[in-house]
Design an enzyme around this catalytic site. Structure first.
Site, PDB file in Angstrom:
ATOM      1  N   VAL A  11       0.819  -1.261   0.009  1.00  0.00           N
ATOM      2  CA  VAL A  11       0.190   0.101   0.041  1.00  0.00           C
ATOM      3  C   VAL A  11       0.850   1.430   0.004  1.00  0.00           C
ATOM      4  CG1 VAL A  11      -1.928   1.456   1.243  1.00  0.00           C
ATOM      5  CG2 VAL A  11      -1.977  -1.121   1.253  1.00  0.00           C
ATOM      6  N   LYS A 202     -14.407   0.211   1.939  1.00  0.00           N
ATOM      7  CA  LYS A 202     -13.421  -1.116   1.818  1.00  0.00           C
ATOM      8  C   LYS A 202     -13.924  -2.141   2.258  1.00  0.00           C
ATOM      9  CE  LYS A 202      -9.164  -2.602   1.381  1.00  0.00           C
ATOM     10  NZ  LYS A 202      -8.554  -2.775   0.033  1.00  0.00           N
ATOM     11  N   ASN A 206     -14.519  -5.537  -0.677  1.00  0.00           N
ATOM     12  CA  ASN A 206     -13.694  -6.823  -0.412  1.00  0.00           C
ATOM     13  C   ASN A 206     -14.647  -7.921  -0.029  1.00  0.00           C
ATOM     14  OD1 ASN A 206     -11.150  -5.446  -1.382  1.00  0.00           O
ATOM     15  ND2 ASN A 206      -9.986  -5.835   0.782  1.00  0.00           N
ATOM     16  N   PHE A 247     -14.739 -12.486 -11.161  1.00  0.00           N
ATOM     17  CA  PHE A 247     -14.601 -13.348  -9.840  1.00  0.00           C
ATOM     18  C   PHE A 247     -15.715 -14.406  -9.836  1.00  0.00           C
ATOM     19  CE2 PHE A 247     -12.770  -9.163  -8.793  1.00  0.00           C
ATOM     20  CZ  PHE A 247     -11.923  -9.399  -7.882  1.00  0.00           C
ATOM     21  N   CYS A 258      -5.635  -9.486   1.518  1.00  0.00           N
ATOM     22  CA  CYS A 258      -6.725  -8.653   1.763  1.00  0.00           C
ATOM     23  C   CYS A 258      -7.897  -9.323   2.060  1.00  0.00           C
ATOM     24  CB  CYS A 258      -7.062  -7.910   0.261  1.00  0.00           C
ATOM     25  SG  CYS A 258      -5.989  -6.561   0.320  1.00  0.00           S
ATOM     26  N   LYS A 261      -8.208 -11.541   5.333  1.00  0.00           N
ATOM     27  CA  LYS A 261      -8.113 -10.803   6.548  1.00  0.00           C
ATOM     28  C   LYS A 261      -9.410  -9.804   6.424  1.00  0.00           C
ATOM     29  CE  LYS A 261      -5.040  -7.286   6.116  1.00  0.00           C
ATOM     30  NZ  LYS A 261      -6.025  -5.881   6.067  1.00  0.00           N
ATOM     31  N   LYS A 318      -1.762 -16.251  -6.035  1.00  0.00           N
ATOM     32  CA  LYS A 318      -2.147 -16.071  -7.320  1.00  0.00           C
ATOM     33  C   LYS A 318      -0.822 -15.594  -7.950  1.00  0.00           C
ATOM     34  CE  LYS A 318      -3.163 -11.082  -7.432  1.00  0.00           C
ATOM     35  NZ  LYS A 318      -4.251 -10.001  -7.531  1.00  0.00           N
TER      36      LYS A 318
END
Length: 439
Positions: A11, A202, A206, A247, A258, A261, A318
């Site tokens: 980040v 946010k 996610n 997705f 991400c 968590k 990934k």
């Protein structure tokens, strides 16, 4: 504008470099002298496509240092981009964020905007504002804003420079004005909300994507039972604009820094307020089970993995990153080791990080061919292009028993049927062109 960025992980560093790309003077602060030395030399301490090149291009507008006091004291804007790792109970560890907030309070000598870029639970920005104001050394005004990131590892630079949206959470017009100036040259819509809404945007974003992945994996598991093909199903679903086609790739679960968590953190936060997010809890449970899908499939072919030669293709969670966080390989390989398997593993980028965890227990290979040589079974955990482009005929030529368990659906079944192997993937029929009984 003089900008400081606390933290040089995914980040912080990506944010700092991309802000420099848009003409800002940026100082990036880290506690690690070795990392700072690397960055000063134009070397990125993390693997992210395009990041190092952009760092070098903007090196004259970038300053890397461990001296936070010198940087914070006269900064116009300070971004907090440090990690918020998961704690044992699933909640977010905010100690690094609060430590930076305390350093800011001790150091700033003029009015400034403090921007929380780190992913933090709803209400954290309010606590940071209170903490800074309670510990200020100088008589200055501090304006705290939430500005969550929406970058994905492997595409982080592109996701920042060409963002889908820029979310600004503020409680005053001054902070909103300053951040609009910071981002004025970014070609992205700006969404201005209050701080708690920005924090929730946010997490909700996610967690929704994680839900989508777990949903398609559940459908894929059912497709295997009833004889449907998950790729046809996902293709048909994707034409619906309300659903979209992203997705919807079935596999062995999500990983990374991400989704795991953030789903656990939001679920924990809801429980803390005596509320249960049932859909988020289901996504977490499905994902944990999905990671073991290939191990369970292997039991169709072998009573035990003891003494077997196992080829592992892909270690990272990934492609396009060297990140191992929550990678399925970290769940599966310890089981293989405990069973007594002989493991050879290949990954184009993630090997060095994996060696830190398993330095001697497995053999690391430089090529797919060497990895497959004399293997009894192959596990595919990461859909690297090198795997997807690999000649299917080579599996039967190189392996002792060409049984391929593909957790990422790398190959078209029509092509697989022309190869001499057993191919077992996710949500699709098992191809057995070896004509062996599946025991």
């Amino acid at each position: 504008m003089k900008i400081a960025v606390a933290g040089t992980g995914y980040v912080g560093l990506v944010t700092g470099v991309c802000l420099a790309e848009h003409g800002h003077s940026v100082s990036c602060v880290d506690i690690d002298n070795d990392k700072v030395a690397l960055m000063k030399a134009g070397i990125s301490p993390i693997y992210e496509p395009g990041l190092e090149e952009l760092l070098v291009e903007n090196i004259n507008r970038l300053n890397f240092t461990t001296d936070y006091k010198a940087v914070y004291k006269d900064a116009d804007v300070i971004f907090i981009g440090v990690g918020t790792p998961e704690k044992q109970d699933g909640s977010a560890n905010l100690s690094y964020v609060y430590e930076v907030a305390d350093q800011i309070a001790q150091s700033i000598e003029k009015d400034c905007v403090v921007v929380v870029k780190s992913t933090v639970p709803i209400g954290t920005n309010d606590k940071i504002e209170d903490l800074i104001n309670s510990r200020l050394v100088h008589d200055v005004n501090v304006y705290v804003a939430s500005n969550p990131e929406f970058l994905a590892q492997g595409t982080a630079v592109r996701d920042t420079l060409h963002a889908s949206r820029i979310v600004i959470g503020v409680e005053d017009t001054y902070a909103a004005h300053v951040l609009k100036e910071v981002y004025k040259d970014f070609d992205a819509p700006i969404v201005v909300t209050n701080r708690k809404s920005a924090e929730m945007i946010k997490y909700a974003s996610n967690d929704f994507l994680a839900l989508k992945i777990s949903f398609i994996n559940e459908i894929a598991n059912l497709c295997e039972i009833i004889g449907a093909d998950i790729e046809d199903v996902a293709h048909g679903m994707g034409y619906d604009g309300r659903i979209g086609n992203r997705f919807l790739n079935a596999g062995i679960g999500y990983g990374g820094s991400c989704f795991p968590k953030d789903t656990k953190a939001l679920h924990w936060l809801a429980n803390f307020h005596d509320y249960e997010l049932k859909t988020v809890k289901a996504a977490i449970d499905v994902n944990e089970n999905q990671k073991l899908k290939l191990i369970k499939k292997s039991r169709k072919y072998f009573d035990s993995l003891k003494g077997l030669n196992i080829a592992v293709l892909g270690l990272t969670f990934k492609p396009g990153t060297d990140d191992l966080r929550e990678a399925p390989s970290l769940v599966n390989i310890p089981i293989m080791i405990e069973d007594g398997a002989n493991i050879k593993a290949w990954d184009p980028i993630g090997v060095e990080n994996f060696k830190k965890r398993f330095p001697n227990e497995i053999t690391y290979c430089n090529t797919i061919e060497v990895t497959l040589k004399d293997a009894d079974v192959c596990f595919i955990f990461t859909e690297w292009d090198e795997v997807k482009d690999f000649d299917l005929l080579q599996y039967s030529k190189l392996m002792r028993t060409p049984i391929v368990l593909d957790g990422r659906n790398c190959y078209d079944l029509t092509s697989v049927r022309k190869a001499n192997l057993i191919y077992d993937s996710i949500g699709r029929e098992t191809v057995n062109s070896l004509e062996l009984s599946l025991v």
